[in-house]
Design a protein around this motif. Structure first.
Motif, PDB file in Angstrom:
ATOM      1  N   VAL A  20       0.944  -1.217  -0.074  1.00  0.00           N
ATOM      2  CA  VAL A  20       0.007  -0.030   0.007  1.00  0.00           C
ATOM      3  C   VAL A  20       0.751   1.202  -0.167  1.00  0.00           C
ATOM      4  CG1 VAL A  20      -1.808   1.160   1.453  1.00  0.00           C
ATOM      5  CG2 VAL A  20      -1.889  -1.159   1.090  1.00  0.00           C
ATOM      6  N   ALA A  21       2.020   1.105   0.633  1.00  0.00           N
ATOM      7  CA  ALA A  21       2.812   2.366   0.962  1.00  0.00           C
ATOM      8  C   ALA A  21       3.523   2.631  -0.484  1.00  0.00           C
ATOM      9  CB  ALA A  21       3.956   2.457   2.024  1.00  0.00           C
ATOM     10  N   VAL A  22       3.916   1.512  -1.102  1.00  0.00           N
ATOM     11  CA  VAL A  22       4.540   1.958  -2.282  1.00  0.00           C
ATOM     12  C   VAL A  22       3.718   2.263  -3.314  1.00  0.00           C
ATOM     13  CG1 VAL A  22       5.612   0.576  -4.277  1.00  0.00           C
ATOM     14  CG2 VAL A  22       6.407   0.145  -2.012  1.00  0.00           C
ATOM     15  N   TYR A  23       2.519   1.745  -3.711  1.00  0.00           N
ATOM     16  CA  TYR A  23       1.482   2.113  -4.601  1.00  0.00           C
ATOM     17  C   TYR A  23       0.886   3.286  -4.392  1.00  0.00           C
ATOM     18  CZ  TYR A  23       2.550  -1.883  -7.774  1.00  0.00           C
ATOM     19  OH  TYR A  23       3.027  -2.610  -8.670  1.00  0.00           O
ATOM     20  N   PHE A  24       0.556   3.648  -3.175  1.00  0.00           N
ATOM     21  CA  PHE A  24      -0.004   5.065  -2.749  1.00  0.00           C
ATOM     22  C   PHE A  24       0.990   6.169  -3.355  1.00  0.00           C
ATOM     23  CE2 PHE A  24      -1.541   8.517  -0.240  1.00  0.00           C
ATOM     24  CZ  PHE A  24      -2.845   8.358  -0.508  1.00  0.00           C
ATOM     25  N   SER A  25       2.227   5.780  -2.818  1.00  0.00           N
ATOM     26  CA  SER A  25       3.365   6.843  -3.313  1.00  0.00           C
ATOM     27  C   SER A  25       3.210   7.039  -4.633  1.00  0.00           C
ATOM     28  CB  SER A  25       4.773   6.320  -2.819  1.00  0.00           C
ATOM     29  OG  SER A  25       5.727   7.145  -3.540  1.00  0.00           O
ATOM     30  N   ALA A  26       3.171   5.908  -5.688  1.00  0.00           N
ATOM     31  CA  ALA A  26       2.927   5.834  -7.066  1.00  0.00           C
ATOM     32  C   ALA A  26       1.855   6.620  -7.589  1.00  0.00           C
ATOM     33  CB  ALA A  26       3.330   4.596  -7.580  1.00  0.00           C
ATOM     34  N   ALA A  27       0.682   6.427  -6.829  1.00  0.00           N
ATOM     35  CA  ALA A  27      -0.494   7.051  -7.032  1.00  0.00           C
ATOM     36  C   ALA A  27      -0.341   8.545  -7.015  1.00  0.00           C
ATOM     37  CB  ALA A  27      -1.562   6.482  -6.297  1.00  0.00           C
ATOM     38  N   CYS A  28       0.428   8.971  -5.950  1.00  0.00           N
ATOM     39  CA  CYS A  28       0.435  10.354  -5.805  1.00  0.00           C
ATOM     40  C   CYS A  28       1.122  11.112  -6.967  1.00  0.00           C
ATOM     41  CB  CYS A  28       1.236  10.623  -4.612  1.00  0.00           C
ATOM     42  SG  CYS A  28       0.017  10.548  -3.155  1.00  0.00           S
ATOM     43  N   PHE A  29       2.132  10.245  -7.378  1.00  0.00           N
ATOM     44  CA  PHE A  29       2.689  10.942  -8.715  1.00  0.00           C
ATOM     45  C   PHE A  29       1.907  10.968  -9.907  1.00  0.00           C
ATOM     46  CE2 PHE A  29       6.691   9.755  -6.312  1.00  0.00           C
ATOM     47  CZ  PHE A  29       7.771  10.776  -6.768  1.00  0.00           C
ATOM     48  N   VAL A  30       0.955  10.050  -9.910  1.00  0.00           N
ATOM     49  CA  VAL A  30       0.007   9.930 -11.072  1.00  0.00           C
ATOM     50  C   VAL A  30      -0.863  11.072 -10.971  1.00  0.00           C
ATOM     51  CG1 VAL A  30      -1.939   8.561 -12.305  1.00  0.00           C
ATOM     52  CG2 VAL A  30       0.088   7.476 -11.584  1.00  0.00           C
ATOM     53  N   PHE A  31      -1.444  11.442  -9.542  1.00  0.00           N
ATOM     54  CA  PHE A  31      -2.224  12.373  -9.404  1.00  0.00           C
ATOM     55  C   PHE A  31      -1.595  13.864  -9.574  1.00  0.00           C
ATOM     56  CE2 PHE A  31      -4.483   9.442  -6.111  1.00  0.00           C
ATOM     57  CZ  PHE A  31      -5.209   9.188  -6.981  1.00  0.00           C
ATOM     58  N   GLU A  32      -0.435  13.985  -9.271  1.00  0.00           N
ATOM     59  CA  GLU A  32       0.317  15.234  -9.736  1.00  0.00           C
ATOM     60  C   GLU A  32       0.364  15.222 -11.070  1.00  0.00           C
ATOM     61  OE1 GLU A  32       2.761  18.530  -8.505  1.00  0.00           O
ATOM     62  OE2 GLU A  32       1.133  17.453  -7.692  1.00  0.00           O
ATOM     63  N   GLY A  33       0.795  14.317 -11.883  1.00  0.00           N
ATOM     64  CA  GLY A  33       0.838  14.406 -13.401  1.00  0.00           C
ATOM     65  C   GLY A  33      -0.635  14.958 -13.619  1.00  0.00           C
ATOM     66  N   ARG A  66      -2.821  16.846 -12.470  1.00  0.00           N
ATOM     67  CA  ARG A  66      -2.976  17.905 -11.968  1.00  0.00           C
ATOM     68  C   ARG A  66      -2.354  18.912 -12.840  1.00  0.00           C
ATOM     69  NH1 ARG A  66      -0.528  22.147  -9.835  1.00  0.00           N
ATOM     70  NH2 ARG A  66       1.585  20.940  -9.891  1.00  0.00           N
ATOM     71  N   LYS A  67      -0.971  18.452 -13.346  1.00  0.00           N
ATOM     72  CA  LYS A  67      -0.458  19.350 -14.255  1.00  0.00           C
ATOM     73  C   LYS A  67      -1.141  19.598 -15.524  1.00  0.00           C
ATOM     74  CE  LYS A  67       4.394  18.826 -12.370  1.00  0.00           C
ATOM     75  NZ  LYS A  67       5.576  18.404 -12.730  1.00  0.00           N
ATOM     76  N   VAL A  68      -1.868  18.589 -15.924  1.00  0.00           N
ATOM     77  CA  VAL A  68      -2.843  18.508 -17.327  1.00  0.00           C
ATOM     78  C   VAL A  68      -3.796  19.340 -16.852  1.00  0.00           C
ATOM     79  CG1 VAL A  68      -3.928  17.115 -18.673  1.00  0.00           C
ATOM     80  CG2 VAL A  68      -1.959  16.058 -17.859  1.00  0.00           C
ATOM     81  N   LYS A  69      -4.387  19.334 -15.927  1.00  0.00           N
ATOM     82  CA  LYS A  69      -5.616  20.390 -15.746  1.00  0.00           C
ATOM     83  C   LYS A  69      -5.222  21.938 -15.649  1.00  0.00           C
ATOM     84  CE  LYS A  69      -9.344  20.860 -12.396  1.00  0.00           C
ATOM     85  NZ  LYS A  69      -9.814  20.457 -11.191  1.00  0.00           N
ATOM     86  N   GLU A  70      -3.815  22.009 -15.434  1.00  0.00           N
ATOM     87  CA  GLU A  70      -3.390  23.447 -15.339  1.00  0.00           C
ATOM     88  C   GLU A  70      -2.802  23.694 -16.722  1.00  0.00           C
ATOM     89  OE1 GLU A  70      -0.556  23.783 -12.250  1.00  0.00           O
ATOM     90  OE2 GLU A  70      -1.947  23.793 -10.545  1.00  0.00           O
ATOM     91  N   GLY A  71      -2.958  22.999 -17.752  1.00  0.00           N
ATOM     92  CA  GLY A  71      -2.296  23.044 -19.207  1.00  0.00           C
ATOM     93  C   GLY A  71      -1.015  22.790 -19.319  1.00  0.00           C
ATOM     94  N   SER A  72      -0.373  22.174 -18.508  1.00  0.00           N
ATOM     95  CA  SER A  72       0.680  21.431 -19.062  1.00  0.00           C
ATOM     96  C   SER A  72       0.581  20.144 -19.219  1.00  0.00           C
ATOM     97  CB  SER A  72       1.905  21.408 -17.508  1.00  0.00           C
ATOM     98  OG  SER A  72       3.120  21.049 -17.819  1.00  0.00           O
ATOM     99  N   HIS A  73       1.732  19.189 -19.445  1.00  0.00           N
ATOM    100  CA  HIS A  73       1.716  17.900 -19.817  1.00  0.00           C
ATOM    101  C   HIS A  73       1.523  16.754 -18.683  1.00  0.00           C
ATOM    102  CE1 HIS A  73       6.187  18.859 -20.035  1.00  0.00           C
ATOM    103  NE2 HIS A  73       6.136  17.700 -18.985  1.00  0.00           N
ATOM    104  N   PHE A  74       1.092  15.575 -18.978  1.00  0.00           N
ATOM    105  CA  PHE A  74       1.094  14.692 -18.019  1.00  0.00           C
ATOM    106  C   PHE A  74       2.431  13.939 -17.828  1.00  0.00           C
ATOM    107  CE2 PHE A  74       1.072   9.934 -16.982  1.00  0.00           C
ATOM    108  CZ  PHE A  74       0.212  10.143 -15.686  1.00  0.00           C
ATOM    109  N   VAL A  75       3.097  13.829 -16.507  1.00  0.00           N
ATOM    110  CA  VAL A  75       4.227  13.060 -16.495  1.00  0.00           C
ATOM    111  C   VAL A  75       4.440  12.599 -15.110  1.00  0.00           C
ATOM    112  CG1 VAL A  75       5.430  15.164 -15.616  1.00  0.00           C
ATOM    113  CG2 VAL A  75       6.830  13.668 -16.629  1.00  0.00           C
ATOM    114  N   THR A  76       5.079  11.389 -15.009  1.00  0.00           N
ATOM    115  CA  THR A  76       5.100  10.745 -13.575  1.00  0.00           C
ATOM    116  C   THR A  76       6.725  10.300 -13.438  1.00  0.00           C
ATOM    117  OG1 THR A  76       4.655   8.479 -14.588  1.00  0.00           O
ATOM    118  CG2 THR A  76       3.017   9.736 -13.194  1.00  0.00           C
ATOM    119  N   ILE A  77       7.358   9.677 -14.556  1.00  0.00           N
ATOM    120  CA  ILE A  77       8.727   9.352 -14.863  1.00  0.00           C
ATOM    121  C   ILE A  77       9.323  10.366 -15.558  1.00  0.00           C
ATOM    122  CG2 ILE A  77      10.322   7.630 -15.152  1.00  0.00           C
ATOM    123  CD1 ILE A  77       8.845   6.953 -12.926  1.00  0.00           C
TER     124      ILE A  77
END
Length: 403
Positions: free
Chosen positions: A131-144, A146-157
């Motif tokens: 759960v700790a590992v995949y929740f951390s990864a999910a946060c990177f996805v959510f941040e990506g 959020r950037k799309v919503k603000e007009g930037s591009h999607f990125v995690t890695i």
């Protein structure tokens, strides 16, 4: 659940994620099959290619501060992950033998209550880490997102390709592809290295506890039998002690195999957890542009790193603690009440107990790089040192900004 079933189940999952057959029997699957080899090579080529692109991005890429920080963090972490996976796969033959030994040693002494407790311990720790590992990864996805919503591009890695300015369709597809590879790589990492190492440490810890309780049990049997038939009680104690001493000798040998198979993995995790944690915490402290989700992804990354290190060091420390209790269990077996004329010829109980106690008084200690003891104290020391280094760099950074 028996150790045989636990280890076999893990071996099946490891085979499924493409790391090969670690089971000592042929029931899990044939990793020499050409189709499986192609599957395995393709998977590790994908993981390796993404890691190389991350390293290039960290060295030569031109990215904003937040993406540059993520890039460096992932480049270092994934390089260590690849080294750990290659190391474990390279020790496949040793681990197959280790699986057989772990599944069979001490089997006749096992207690149902301890087996249930052990399985629960493994299950809870594994789920919590997953759960700790995949929740951390999910946060990177959510941040990506959020950037799309603000007009930037999607990125995690963050990789060398595509560049930060590239918002084309192929670039977007490649970024999504890297996210999928990240989730696949983490599954391979968890099953092949992290969880497998943790499971072996927990099982071995319970082997020591089982042996200690066995010595306590034969001591209780001796006291009860001694009231009825002294000769029979002495003979029963002598046989029981000899059997226990043989198992203890076998456990000492198995611990050396565990150190060979997983010691380097634990040592690398020690470096990764402390180094990455300092970098991530410092990134969070000095950056004014991090969002709540951005801080959350860093915090869960740090939690996952230290949670895994805690699983390794605390279970290794528990092995040391439990092995230190063996001497008392052996000494208080009742040997002093055994009359000399009833003891088996050439097997004087007092002498056997003395030798066994001398051996048991030196607790079993796993070491990283043959130097750093893997114990509770080391875990606390790593946390304190990491925070001290972070505080020092943070203070220096604050002074620089003030000037």
């Amino acid at each position: 659940m028996r150790d045989f079933n636990i280890l076999k189940s893990f071996s099946q999952k490891i085979y499924f994620v493409g790391s090969g057959n670690f089971w000592y029997e042929g029931e899990v699957g044939d990793d020499r099959n050409s189709i499986y080899r192609i599957y395995s090579v393709i998977l590790f080529f994908i993981y390796g290619s993404m890691t190389v692109l991350e390293i290039f991005a960290a060295l030569f890429g031109n990215f904003p501060k937040d993406e540059k920080g993520d890039c460096v963090t992932f480049a270092v972490s994934h390089t260590i992950v690849m080294i750990k996976m290659c190391y474990v796969i390279g020790n496949k033959q040793l681990i197959r033998k280790l699986n057989y030994d772990m599944a069979t040693v001490c089997e006749e002494f096992e207690e149902t209550s301890l087996q249930t407790k052990k399985y629960y311990n493994i299950k809870v720790n594994l789920i919590a880490y997953f759960v700790a590992v995949y929740f951390s990864a999910a946060c990177f996805v959510f941040e990506g997102l959020r950037k799309v919503k603000e007009g930037s591009h999607f990125v995690t890695i963050v990789t060398y390709y595509p560049s930060f300015e590239d918002d084309s369709f192929p670039a977007t597809v490649f970024r999504i592809y890297c996210t999928i590879v990240l989730f696949m790589m983490m599954l391979s990492m968890i099953m092949t290295v992290d969880a497998f190492t943790m499971v072996n440490l927990i099982i071995f810890k319970y082997k020591i506890i089982t042996l200690r309780r066995y010595f306590e049990r034969i001591s209780q049997d001796f006291k009860e039998m001694h009231k009825i038939n002294q000769r029979l009680a002495v003979e029963h104690l002598a046989k029981g002690l000899i059997k226990g001493f043989k198992v203890n000798k076998e456990l000492l040998r198995i611990l050396k195999d565990i150190d060979k198979a997983f010691g380097f993995v634990i040592a690398l995790q020690l470096c990764q957890s402390s180094g990455s944690a300092v970098s991530l915490l410092l990134q969070m402290a000095i950056s004014d542009e991090l969002t709540f989700v951005g801080k959350l992804k860093i915090m869960f990354f740090v939690i996952a790193l230290f949670f895994l290190l805690g699983l390794f060091l605390c279970n290794a420390g528990e092995i040391t603690y439990q092995s230190a209790q063996l001497a008392d269990s052996i000494f208080y077996c009742g040997w002093h009440e055994c009359l000399w004329e009833y003891q088996p010829e050439g097997k004087k109980i007092g002498q056997m107990v003395l030798i066994a106690c001398m051996q048991a008084q030196k607790p079993l200690v796993l070491k990283a790089f043959k130097m750093i003891e893997l114990t509770y104290g080391t875990f606390l020391l790593v946390i304190k040192t990491t925070y001290s280094i972070f505080a020092l760099f943070n203070a220096q950074s604050g002074k620089s900004e003030y000037k």
